[in-house]
Motif scaffolding. Structure first.
Motif, mmCIF file in Angstrom:
data_model
loop_
_atom_site.group_PDB
_atom_site.id
_atom_site.type_symbol
_atom_site.label_atom_id
_atom_site.label_comp_id
_atom_site.label_asym_id
_atom_site.label_seq_id
_atom_site.Cartn_x
_atom_site.Cartn_y
_atom_site.Cartn_z
ATOM 1 N N LEU A 64 40.755 38.914 48.379
ATOM 2 C CA LEU A 64 41.086 37.919 47.370
ATOM 3 C C LEU A 64 41.793 36.761 48.065
ATOM 4 C CD1 LEU A 64 42.474 40.286 44.589
ATOM 5 C CD2 LEU A 64 40.362 38.951 44.454
ATOM 6 N N VAL A 65 41.193 35.582 48.019
ATOM 7 C CA VAL A 65 41.746 34.418 48.708
ATOM 8 C C VAL A 65 42.102 33.346 47.682
ATOM 9 C CG1 VAL A 65 40.407 34.889 50.792
ATOM 10 C CG2 VAL A 65 39.480 33.345 49.055
ATOM 11 N N SER B 105 41.789 43.705 49.439
ATOM 12 C CA SER B 105 43.176 43.324 49.705
ATOM 13 C C SER B 105 43.315 41.816 49.551
ATOM 14 C CB SER B 105 43.597 43.758 51.113
ATOM 15 O OG SER B 105 42.842 43.058 52.097
ATOM 16 N N LEU B 106 44.556 41.353 49.605
ATOM 17 C CA LEU B 106 44.831 39.913 49.603
ATOM 18 C C LEU B 106 44.672 39.346 51.001
ATOM 19 C CD1 LEU B 106 48.094 39.436 47.484
ATOM 20 C CD2 LEU B 106 45.810 38.659 46.858
ATOM 21 N N ALA B 107 44.214 38.108 51.078
ATOM 22 C CA ALA B 107 44.167 37.385 52.344
ATOM 23 C C ALA B 107 44.458 35.922 52.048
ATOM 24 C CB ALA B 107 42.809 37.528 53.022
ATOM 25 N N GLY B 108 45.039 35.248 53.015
ATOM 26 C CA GLY B 108 45.336 33.844 52.818
ATOM 27 C C GLY B 108 46.457 33.380 53.719
ATOM 28 N N VAL C 223 48.007 32.306 40.511
ATOM 29 C CA VAL C 223 48.094 33.761 40.440
ATOM 30 C C VAL C 223 48.166 34.356 41.843
ATOM 31 C CG1 VAL C 223 46.865 35.849 39.719
ATOM 32 C CG2 VAL C 223 46.904 33.838 38.222
ATOM 33 N N TRP C 224 47.346 33.836 42.768
ATOM 34 C CA TRP C 224 47.363 34.344 44.137
ATOM 35 C C TRP C 224 48.757 34.196 44.752
ATOM 36 C CZ3 TRP C 224 48.735 32.525 48.858
ATOM 37 C CH2 TRP C 224 48.343 33.287 49.968
ATOM 38 N N ALA D 185 43.680 40.431 57.201
ATOM 39 C CA ALA D 185 43.174 41.546 56.403
ATOM 40 C C ALA D 185 42.053 42.259 57.148
ATOM 41 C CB ALA D 185 42.672 41.031 55.058
ATOM 42 N N THR D 186 41.948 43.559 56.904
ATOM 43 C CA THR D 186 40.882 44.350 57.527
ATOM 44 C C THR D 186 39.956 44.962 56.478
ATOM 45 O OG1 THR D 186 42.312 46.308 57.561
ATOM 46 C CG2 THR D 186 42.307 44.905 59.530
#
Length: 339
Positions: free
Chosen positions: A238-239, A223-226, A263-264, A232-233
């Protein structure tokens, strides 16, 4: 002075990308520069001439077509920011519409005549001037220093790059950025199948992972995180990679995989939108009163060269399962998922 005042940013993932047979824009924005930590440029040596230990000593762990034996630390600037240089006529070779730098430095200092840089502006190449670190040095100039963005400002201040260009083609910046992240994502997977939730992240990562990783039930999740996103769990996240410093967003849980901030940022804002290819280049007639989202005319394909170059420089590629993926991709350029 060989350039106008410039400030340092992270080296883009597409710095050495070649794309299609069209004229690409400048690699660097005006007023910015980036440093390539790897050896780059002329001279080149084919892989067959390089001993495996020598390659590993240079940080390359799987065979590439060739390795650069040029200097480390080449400095990328926009051609419009260069001052006081002249072309070296006997070095002005290219494939089609401009210079490709195949013979080494092609710009000399206008005053002393010393070779100082290589200009690249042929079709298929991002337009850039690579300053030779053996011939130039940084000089401080008066003026305010550029402030480094805080992570919390990233989504508001960093310009996002849309995935789809107006002609319906995927952005080459996306193809390079996803390819670089994909190489690291495979390492993080440990060879296990990865579950990707529906949305834009799935549209660009899931088809590739489904082809490269073995079949079976997913054993890890992505998953995405940031900054600005809920915690996120998932096992892999993707950071964002900071656009100025190049550092990955610090994340304590899961395995972080850095992704270009341009892109993020787009994914973080639009991950509820699908980016699927359509059969006739249009989204259909379901919503006649609103402009449909721009959709691509073909499925997403990560950049083959960027993927292999990134993976070849990760020590984990020596693991048998990952080396098998590397060899399969290297020997199947025109097969899924890079077809």
């Amino acid at each position: 002075m060989l350039t106008s005042p410039v400030v340092r940013v992270a080296l883009p993932d597409h710095a050495h990308q070649t794309y299609g047979h069209e004229l690409l824009p400048a690699l660097m924005e005006s007023g910015m520069y980036a440093v390539d930590p790897e050896p780059s440029g002329w001279p080149w040596r084919p892989w067959e001439e390089i001993d495996e230990r020598e390659a590993e000593g240079r940080g390359v762990y799987a065979p590439l077509y060739s390795l650069s034996y040029g200097p480390s630390g080449a400095i990328a600037v926009s051609p419009g920011d260069v001052r006081g240089t002249v072309l070296i006529p006997q070095r002005c070779d290219g494939l089609c519409c401009g210079l490709d730098g195949r013979n080494g430095p092609n710009l000399a200092c206008e005053q002393c005549g010393r070779e100082v840089a290589t200009r690249v502006d042929d079709c298929s190449y991002w337009h850039v001037v690579w300053l030779d670190p053996r011939a130039v040095r940084a000089v401080g100039v008066a003026g305010p220093e550029r402030r480094v963005l805080a992570w919390g400002e990233l989504r508001d201040e960093e310009a996002e790059i849309p995935a789809i260009e107006p002609i319906g083609a995927w952005s080459p910046v996306w193809e390079a950025a996803v390819a670089a992240a994909l190489a690291r994502l495979l390492v993080a997977s440990g060879g296990a199948r990865v579950a990707v939730p529906a949305g834009a992240v799935a549209d660009v990562f899931r088809p590739v992972l489904d082809v490269l990783l073995p079949p079976g039930p997913p054993m890890r999740s992505l998953s995405l995180a940031g900054p600005g996103l809920p915690a996120a769990t998932s096992d892999i996240v993707l950071v964002p990679r900071h656009p100025q410093t190049g550092e990955a967003w610090p994340y304590g849980a899961g395995v972080p995989v850095p992704l270009s901030a341009e892109v993020w940022t787009y994914l973080a804002s639009h991950d509820d939108r699908r980016l699927i290819a359509v059969s006739r280049g249009r989204a259909g007639d379901a919503c006649r009163d609103a402009l449909p989202p721009l959709l691509p005319f073909r499925p997403f394909r990560p950049d083959w060269d960027v993927f292999l170059d990134t993976l070849a420089r990760l020590p984990e590629v020596r693991e048998p399962w990952l080396r098998a993926i590397y060899d399969r991709v290297k020997n199947g350029r025109y097969s899924a998922p890079f077809l």
